[in-house]
Design a protein around this motif. Structure first.
Motif, PDB file in Angstrom:
ATOM      1  N   ASN A  74       0.990  -1.234   0.006  1.00 29.51           N
ATOM      2  CA  ASN A  74      -0.041  -0.022   0.078  1.00 29.51           C
ATOM      3  C   ASN A  74       0.676   1.406   0.043  1.00 29.51           C
ATOM      4  O   ASN A  74       0.436   2.238   0.329  1.00 29.51           O
ATOM      5  CB  ASN A  74      -0.820  -0.044   1.013  1.00 29.51           C
ATOM      6  N   GLY A  75       2.244   1.018  -0.342  1.00 29.14           N
ATOM      7  CA  GLY A  75       2.913   2.251  -0.532  1.00 29.14           C
ATOM      8  C   GLY A  75       3.669   2.777   0.690  1.00 29.14           C
ATOM      9  O   GLY A  75       4.417   3.880   0.560  1.00 29.14           O
ATOM     10  N   PHE A  76       3.599   2.207   1.955  1.00 33.04           N
ATOM     11  CA  PHE A  76       4.579   2.572   2.997  1.00 33.04           C
ATOM     12  C   PHE A  76       6.023   2.202   2.902  1.00 33.04           C
ATOM     13  O   PHE A  76       6.381   1.102   2.560  1.00 33.04           O
ATOM     14  CB  PHE A  76       3.615   1.915   4.403  1.00 33.04           C
ATOM     15  N   VAL A  77       6.788   3.218   3.835  1.00 38.42           N
ATOM     16  CA  VAL A  77       8.238   2.978   3.742  1.00 38.42           C
ATOM     17  C   VAL A  77       8.788   2.928   5.141  1.00 38.42           C
ATOM     18  O   VAL A  77       8.053   3.647   5.724  1.00 38.42           O
ATOM     19  CB  VAL A  77       8.839   3.819   2.785  1.00 38.42           C
ATOM     20  N   GLU A  78       9.454   2.238   5.405  1.00 33.96           N
ATOM     21  CA  GLU A  78      10.155   2.171   6.792  1.00 33.96           C
ATOM     22  C   GLU A  78      11.062   3.305   7.064  1.00 33.96           C
ATOM     23  O   GLU A  78      11.768   3.984   6.210  1.00 33.96           O
ATOM     24  CB  GLU A  78      11.100   0.830   6.916  1.00 33.96           C
ATOM     25  N   PHE A  79      10.760   4.331   8.175  1.00 36.17           N
ATOM     26  CA  PHE A  79      11.503   5.374   8.592  1.00 36.17           C
ATOM     27  C   PHE A  79      12.210   5.143   9.755  1.00 36.17           C
ATOM     28  O   PHE A  79      12.989   6.224  10.198  1.00 36.17           O
ATOM     29  CB  PHE A  79      10.712   6.693   8.361  1.00 36.17           C
ATOM     30  N   ASP A  80      11.669   4.498  10.598  1.00 37.18           N
ATOM     31  CA  ASP A  80      12.539   4.283  12.014  1.00 37.18           C
ATOM     32  C   ASP A  80      11.803   3.232  12.744  1.00 37.18           C
ATOM     33  O   ASP A  80      11.202   2.179  12.168  1.00 37.18           O
ATOM     34  CB  ASP A  80      11.764   5.615  12.807  1.00 37.18           C
ATOM     35  N   LYS A  81      12.336   2.980  14.165  1.00 37.36           N
ATOM     36  CA  LYS A  81      11.866   1.523  14.865  1.00 37.36           C
ATOM     37  C   LYS A  81      11.500   2.355  16.093  1.00 37.36           C
ATOM     38  O   LYS A  81      12.159   3.209  16.537  1.00 37.36           O
ATOM     39  CB  LYS A  81      13.214   0.650  14.862  1.00 37.36           C
ATOM     40  N   HIS A  82      10.803   1.647  17.058  1.00 38.73           N
ATOM     41  CA  HIS A  82      10.734   1.998  18.243  1.00 38.73           C
ATOM     42  C   HIS A  82      10.144   0.674  19.058  1.00 38.73           C
ATOM     43  O   HIS A  82      10.075  -0.368  18.523  1.00 38.73           O
ATOM     44  CB  HIS A  82       9.515   3.061  18.463  1.00 38.73           C
ATOM     45  N   ILE A  83      10.309   0.645  20.353  1.00 37.54           N
ATOM     46  CA  ILE A  83      10.147  -0.431  21.264  1.00 37.54           C
ATOM     47  C   ILE A  83       8.804  -0.605  21.571  1.00 37.54           C
ATOM     48  O   ILE A  83       7.959   0.502  22.182  1.00 37.54           O
ATOM     49  CB  ILE A  83      10.988  -0.201  22.412  1.00 37.54           C
ATOM     50  N   PHE A  84       8.162  -1.630  21.775  1.00 33.83           N
ATOM     51  CA  PHE A  84       6.826  -1.729  22.243  1.00 33.83           C
ATOM     52  C   PHE A  84       6.930  -2.851  23.383  1.00 33.83           C
ATOM     53  O   PHE A  84       7.577  -3.950  23.242  1.00 33.83           O
ATOM     54  CB  PHE A  84       5.847  -2.530  21.038  1.00 33.83           C
ATOM     55  N   VAL A  85       6.421  -2.528  24.401  1.00 31.60           N
ATOM     56  CA  VAL A  85       6.713  -3.505  25.675  1.00 31.60           C
ATOM     57  C   VAL A  85       5.218  -4.098  25.730  1.00 31.60           C
ATOM     58  O   VAL A  85       4.167  -3.957  25.898  1.00 31.60           O
ATOM     59  CB  VAL A  85       7.010  -2.736  26.912  1.00 31.60           C
ATOM     60  N   LEU A  86       5.424  -5.610  25.780  1.00 33.02           N
ATOM     61  CA  LEU A  86       4.315  -6.463  26.189  1.00 33.02           C
ATOM     62  C   LEU A  86       4.608  -7.257  27.199  1.00 33.02           C
ATOM     63  O   LEU A  86       5.632  -8.218  27.444  1.00 33.02           O
ATOM     64  CB  LEU A  86       4.165  -7.426  24.919  1.00 33.02           C
ATOM     65  N   GLY A  87       4.002  -7.127  28.384  1.00 32.36           N
ATOM     66  CA  GLY A  87       4.291  -7.687  29.622  1.00 32.36           C
ATOM     67  C   GLY A  87       5.801  -7.222  29.881  1.00 32.36           C
ATOM     68  O   GLY A  87       6.066  -6.038  30.052  1.00 32.36           O
ATOM     69  N   ASP A  88       6.594  -8.213  30.199  1.00 28.54           N
ATOM     70  CA  ASP A  88       7.782  -7.886  30.396  1.00 28.54           C
ATOM     71  C   ASP A  88       8.902  -8.127  29.273  1.00 28.54           C
ATOM     72  O   ASP A  88      10.238  -8.030  29.430  1.00 28.54           O
ATOM     73  CB  ASP A  88       8.471  -8.803  31.585  1.00 28.54           C
ATOM     74  N   ASP A  89       8.536  -8.366  28.204  1.00 25.55           N
ATOM     75  CA  ASP A  89       9.122  -8.283  26.657  1.00 25.55           C
ATOM     76  C   ASP A  89       9.250  -7.167  26.037  1.00 25.55           C
ATOM     77  O   ASP A  89       8.100  -6.702  25.506  1.00 25.55           O
ATOM     78  CB  ASP A  89       8.441  -9.478  26.098  1.00 25.55           C
ATOM     79  N   GLU A  90      10.380  -6.750  25.677  1.00 23.14           N
ATOM     80  CA  GLU A  90      10.600  -5.599  24.796  1.00 23.14           C
ATOM     81  C   GLU A  90      10.797  -5.898  23.461  1.00 23.14           C
ATOM     82  O   GLU A  90      11.616  -6.985  23.131  1.00 23.14           O
ATOM     83  CB  GLU A  90      11.796  -4.647  25.332  1.00 23.14           C
ATOM     84  N   GLN A  91       9.876  -5.600  22.551  1.00 22.50           N
ATOM     85  CA  GLN A  91       9.597  -5.790  21.292  1.00 22.50           C
ATOM     86  C   GLN A  91      10.261  -4.757  20.445  1.00 22.50           C
ATOM     87  O   GLN A  91       9.660  -3.535  20.578  1.00 22.50           O
ATOM     88  CB  GLN A  91       8.418  -6.639  20.703  1.00 22.50           C
ATOM     89  N   THR A  92      10.472  -4.961  19.174  1.00 23.79           N
ATOM     90  CA  THR A  92      10.840  -3.926  18.028  1.00 23.79           C
ATOM     91  C   THR A  92       9.550  -3.866  17.073  1.00 23.79           C
ATOM     92  O   THR A  92       9.396  -4.732  16.268  1.00 23.79           O
ATOM     93  CB  THR A  92      12.191  -4.103  17.347  1.00 23.79           C
ATOM     94  N   ASP A  93       9.320  -2.664  16.996  1.00 26.63           N
ATOM     95  CA  ASP A  93       8.234  -2.135  16.090  1.00 26.63           C
ATOM     96  C   ASP A  93       8.816  -1.222  14.837  1.00 26.63           C
ATOM     97  O   ASP A  93       9.937  -0.569  15.357  1.00 26.63           O
ATOM     98  CB  ASP A  93       6.887  -1.185  16.318  1.00 26.63           C
ATOM     99  N   ILE A  94       8.610  -1.810  13.651  1.00 19.55           N
ATOM    100  CA  ILE A  94       9.260  -1.017  12.431  1.00 19.55           C
ATOM    101  C   ILE A  94       8.157   0.122  12.255  1.00 19.55           C
ATOM    102  O   ILE A  94       6.877  -0.062  12.109  1.00 19.55           O
ATOM    103  CB  ILE A  94       9.221  -1.886  11.219  1.00 19.55           C
TER     104      ILE A  94
END
Length: 174
Positions: free
Chosen positions: A146-166
């Protein structure tokens, strides 16, 4: 699936929102996360208090995808200061597009996405952005298509797990 109706979610729909929110989040992420972390997130993230606050927030909008009176997916948009990042008035965040697994591949996500783009055009924003889990290739492909491009990353915390969102963005200014 031409009989899908998109309808704005109101406070009266909070039980349905809680149900579709928990069900789709579980279907999407339970295999990749501990039961404990999932239970905590589902309890907190979809509590009546949190959903009431979000539904009462003038800078957020929820929409249901409804097929034959059954809610099969939903969309959450954030504007201005309600965005989880960026927080400017020239962009809109698609915070969530979730569809029940049995309806995957039936264009429901695309219909919800099209609604998000319609709102973006009505609000005359310059770009639409979102965060997508780096281990969700299906969603990443959908947004790239749909035409989206990656521009950064951020951390999403699920419980005690830190996950990386694009973080991905689509420019609408042209």
């Amino acid at each position: 699936m031409e009989n899908i109706i998109i309808q704005r979610v109101t406070l009266n729909d909070i039980e349905q929102l809680q149900q579709i929110g928990r069900e789709t989040f579980s279907e999407t992420f339970s295999e990749s996360n501990t039961e404990e972390n999932m239970n905590k997130y589902l309890a907190d993230g979809f509590s009546k208090e949190k959903l009431t606050e979000e539904l009462n927030n003038k800078s957020s909008e929820f929409y249901f995808a409804v097929l034959e009176e059954k809610v099969i997916g939903y969309l959450k948009l954030n504007f201005g200061a309600s965005q989880t990042e960026l927080q400017d008035n020239s962009s809109i965040e698609i915070e969530r597009i979730y569809v029940l697994q049995e309806y995957h591949g039936k264009k429901v996500g695309q219909i919800l996405y099209d609604k998000a783009m319609q709102v973006a055009n009505e609000k005359k924003v310059k770009n639409v952005w979102l965060g997508v889990w780096e281990e969700n290739p299906r969603a990443i492909r959908f947004y790239q298509k749909n035409g989206f491009v990656e521009f950064d990353k951020h951390i999403f915390v699920l419980g005690d797990d830190e996950q990386t969102d694009i973080m991905m963005r689509k420019d609408l200014s042209n």
